[in-house]
Design a protein around this motif. Structure first.
Motif, mmCIF file in Angstrom:
data_model
loop_
_atom_site.group_PDB
_atom_site.id
_atom_site.type_symbol
_atom_site.label_atom_id
_atom_site.label_comp_id
_atom_site.label_asym_id
_atom_site.label_seq_id
_atom_site.Cartn_x
_atom_site.Cartn_y
_atom_site.Cartn_z
ATOM 1 N N LEU A 68 -11.775 14.870 -4.512
ATOM 2 C CA LEU A 68 -12.585 16.087 -4.432
ATOM 3 C C LEU A 68 -12.911 16.333 -2.973
ATOM 4 N N VAL A 69 -12.648 17.537 -2.509
ATOM 5 C CA VAL A 69 -13.015 17.881 -1.139
ATOM 6 C C VAL A 69 -14.270 18.744 -1.113
ATOM 7 N N ASP A 70 -14.638 19.302 -2.282
ATOM 8 C CA ASP A 70 -15.857 20.089 -2.382
ATOM 9 C C ASP A 70 -16.267 20.164 -3.841
ATOM 10 N N LEU A 71 -17.549 20.289 -4.085
ATOM 11 C CA LEU A 71 -18.087 20.469 -5.431
ATOM 12 C C LEU A 71 -19.217 21.476 -5.319
ATOM 13 N N ALA A 72 -18.927 22.708 -5.695
ATOM 14 C CA ALA A 72 -19.889 23.797 -5.523
ATOM 15 C C ALA A 72 -20.584 24.117 -6.842
ATOM 16 N N PRO A 73 -21.896 24.342 -6.800
ATOM 17 C CA PRO A 73 -22.592 24.755 -8.022
ATOM 18 C C PRO A 73 -22.190 26.180 -8.410
ATOM 19 N N VAL A 74 -22.159 26.415 -9.713
ATOM 20 C CA VAL A 74 -21.912 27.759 -10.244
ATOM 21 C C VAL A 74 -23.108 28.081 -11.131
ATOM 22 N N GLY A 75 -24.007 28.894 -10.607
ATOM 23 C CA GLY A 75 -25.233 29.198 -11.341
ATOM 24 C C GLY A 75 -25.951 27.921 -11.722
ATOM 25 N N ASN A 76 -26.529 27.924 -12.913
ATOM 26 C CA ASN A 76 -27.206 26.733 -13.438
ATOM 27 C C ASN A 76 -26.430 26.122 -14.587
ATOM 28 N N TYR A 77 -25.141 26.422 -14.672
ATOM 29 C CA TYR A 77 -24.396 25.996 -15.851
ATOM 30 C C TYR A 77 -23.103 25.251 -15.563
ATOM 31 N N ALA A 78 -22.691 25.129 -14.300
ATOM 32 C CA ALA A 78 -21.378 24.544 -14.037
ATOM 33 C C ALA A 78 -21.226 24.143 -12.580
ATOM 34 N N VAL A 79 -20.095 23.472 -12.307
ATOM 35 C CA VAL A 79 -19.672 23.178 -10.944
ATOM 36 C C VAL A 79 -18.213 23.591 -10.808
ATOM 37 N N GLN A 80 -17.838 23.909 -9.582
ATOM 38 C CA GLN A 80 -16.461 24.290 -9.283
ATOM 39 C C GLN A 80 -15.932 23.347 -8.206
ATOM 40 N N PRO A 81 -15.084 22.394 -8.631
ATOM 41 C CA PRO A 81 -14.530 21.463 -7.647
ATOM 42 C C PRO A 81 -13.349 22.063 -6.893
ATOM 43 N N THR A 82 -13.199 21.622 -5.662
ATOM 44 C CA THR A 82 -11.980 21.874 -4.905
ATOM 45 C C THR A 82 -11.308 20.520 -4.757
#
Length: 139
Positions: A68-82
Motif C-alpha cells: 500500500l502506498v496510500d490509504l485515503a478515507p472515503v467519507g465515514n464509510y470506507a477507505v480507498q487504497p493505492t
C-alpha cells in the motif's frame, strides 16, 4: 455502494503493517482481522477487477508482493487504497473489509481454484489489458 449494512460493525482502528504487508482492522464487535494486501488487491471491489457484471471478473495475478502506498478515507464509510502496482480505484467499505477478514481462508481457496481453472500461477505477470472502448473511463 454495495455493502453498507445498517448496524454492521465499524472499525475502531486501522493499522497498515508495511513489513508483513497486512492491513489490521479492529471492529466495534471485538473482531480484529489482519488482511493481506495481496488479498485486498485480488478482491478489489473496483470495476477493473470485478467487471461490470457477473462473469466479467478479471483474474488478478502477480500481486504477492504488492504494497500500500496510500490509504485515503472515503467519507465515514470506507477507505480507498493505492497499491504499489498503481491500482487505486477500489473503495473498500467497512463491511467489505469485515467480509474479507472473516472469509479470508475461503477467499484464498476460491482464488486458488480460479488460478487452477485458468491454468495460471499466482505469481504470473498480468496479461496486458485489451483495448475495451466500453466508455467506463475508470480503467
Amino acid at each position: 455502494m454495495a455493502g453498507l449494512k445498517a448496524g454492521a460493525p465499524a472499525p475502531q482502528s486501522i493499522t497498515v503493517h508495511e513489513q508483513s504487508r497486512v492491513l489490521e482492522v479492529a471492529f466495534t464487535d471485538g473482531a480484529t482481522f489482519r488482511i493481506p494486501f495481496e488479498l485486498m488487491r485480488v478482491y478489489s471491489p473496483s470495476a477493473e477487477v470485478q467487471g461490470h457484471g457477473p462473469g466479467q471478473e478479471v483474474l488478478q495475478t502477480g500481486k504477492r508482493d504488492v504494497t500500500l502506498v496510500d490509504l485515503a478515507p472515503v467519507g465515514n464509510y470506507a477507505v480507498q487504497p493505492t497499491f504499489s502496482d498503481g491500482h487505486d480505484s477500489g473503495i473498500f467499505s467497512w463491511d467489505y473489509l469485515y467480509e474479507l477478514g472473516r472469509n479470508e481462508q475461503a477467499l484464498w481457496a476460491e482464488y486458488a481454484e480460479r488460478l487452477a481453472a485458468a491454468g495460471v500461477d499466482r505469481d504470473a505477470p498480468m496479461a496486458p489489458k485489451p483495448a475495451s472502448g466500453h466508455g467506463c473511463g475508470g480503467h
